[in-house]
Design a protein around this motif. Structure first.
Motif, short mmCIF file in Angstrom:
data_model
loop_
_atom_site.label_atom_id
_atom_site.label_comp_id
_atom_site.label_asym_id
_atom_site.label_seq_id
_atom_site.Cartn_x
_atom_site.Cartn_y
_atom_site.Cartn_z
N LEU A 44 -1.36 -3.58 -3.82
CA LEU A 44 -0.02 -3.21 -3.38
C LEU A 44 0.67 -2.27 -4.38
CD1 LEU A 44 1.25 -6.57 -1.87
CD2 LEU A 44 0.48 -4.53 -0.66
N LEU A 45 0.41 -2.49 -5.66
CA LEU A 45 0.95 -1.57 -6.67
C LEU A 45 0.36 -0.17 -6.52
CD1 LEU A 45 1.10 -3.72 -9.92
CD2 LEU A 45 2.99 -2.63 -8.75
N VAL A 46 -0.93 -0.10 -6.24
CA VAL A 46 -1.57 1.21 -6.03
C VAL A 46 -0.96 1.89 -4.81
CG1 VAL A 46 -3.72 2.36 -5.38
CG2 VAL A 46 -3.74 0.62 -7.14
N LEU A 47 -0.80 1.16 -3.73
CA LEU A 47 -0.23 1.75 -2.51
C LEU A 47 1.20 2.22 -2.74
CD1 LEU A 47 -1.59 -0.68 0.22
CD2 LEU A 47 -2.30 1.66 -0.24
N ALA A 48 1.99 1.43 -3.45
CA ALA A 48 3.37 1.82 -3.71
C ALA A 48 3.43 3.08 -4.57
CB ALA A 48 4.12 0.67 -4.38
N ALA A 49 2.57 3.15 -5.57
CA ALA A 49 2.56 4.33 -6.45
C ALA A 49 2.09 5.57 -5.70
CB ALA A 49 1.67 4.07 -7.66
N MET A 50 1.13 5.41 -4.81
CA MET A 50 0.62 6.56 -4.05
C MET A 50 1.63 7.03 -3.01
SD MET A 50 -3.39 5.62 -3.61
CE MET A 50 -3.74 7.06 -2.64
#
Length: 64
Positions: A44-50
């Motif tokens: 979820l952190l990766v998705l939010a950053a992307m």
């Protein structure tokens, strides 16, 4: 008045990159501990950053 680095477009993308790198280690530790919740939190952190850049450009900046 000069903006600080982290209030510029490049600074925001740098923060997003750092979050992606940190979440990589979160995902790796979640896989090692066999903790699905930790791995999903990293994902979820990766998705939010992307999604930070497209959301900022196409939604937040358009409202201004």
């Amino acid at each position: 008045m000069k903006k600080s680095f982290f209030h510029t477009k490049e600074g925001g993308l740098t923060i997003a990159f750092i979050v992606i790198m940190i979440s990589f280690f979160i995902i790796q530790s979640g896989l090692k501990m066999e903790g699905d919740a930790v791995s999903i939190a990293g994902l979820l952190l990766v998705l939010a950053a992307m999604l930070y850049s497209p959301v900022k450009v196409f939604i937040i900046d358009r409202k201004k």
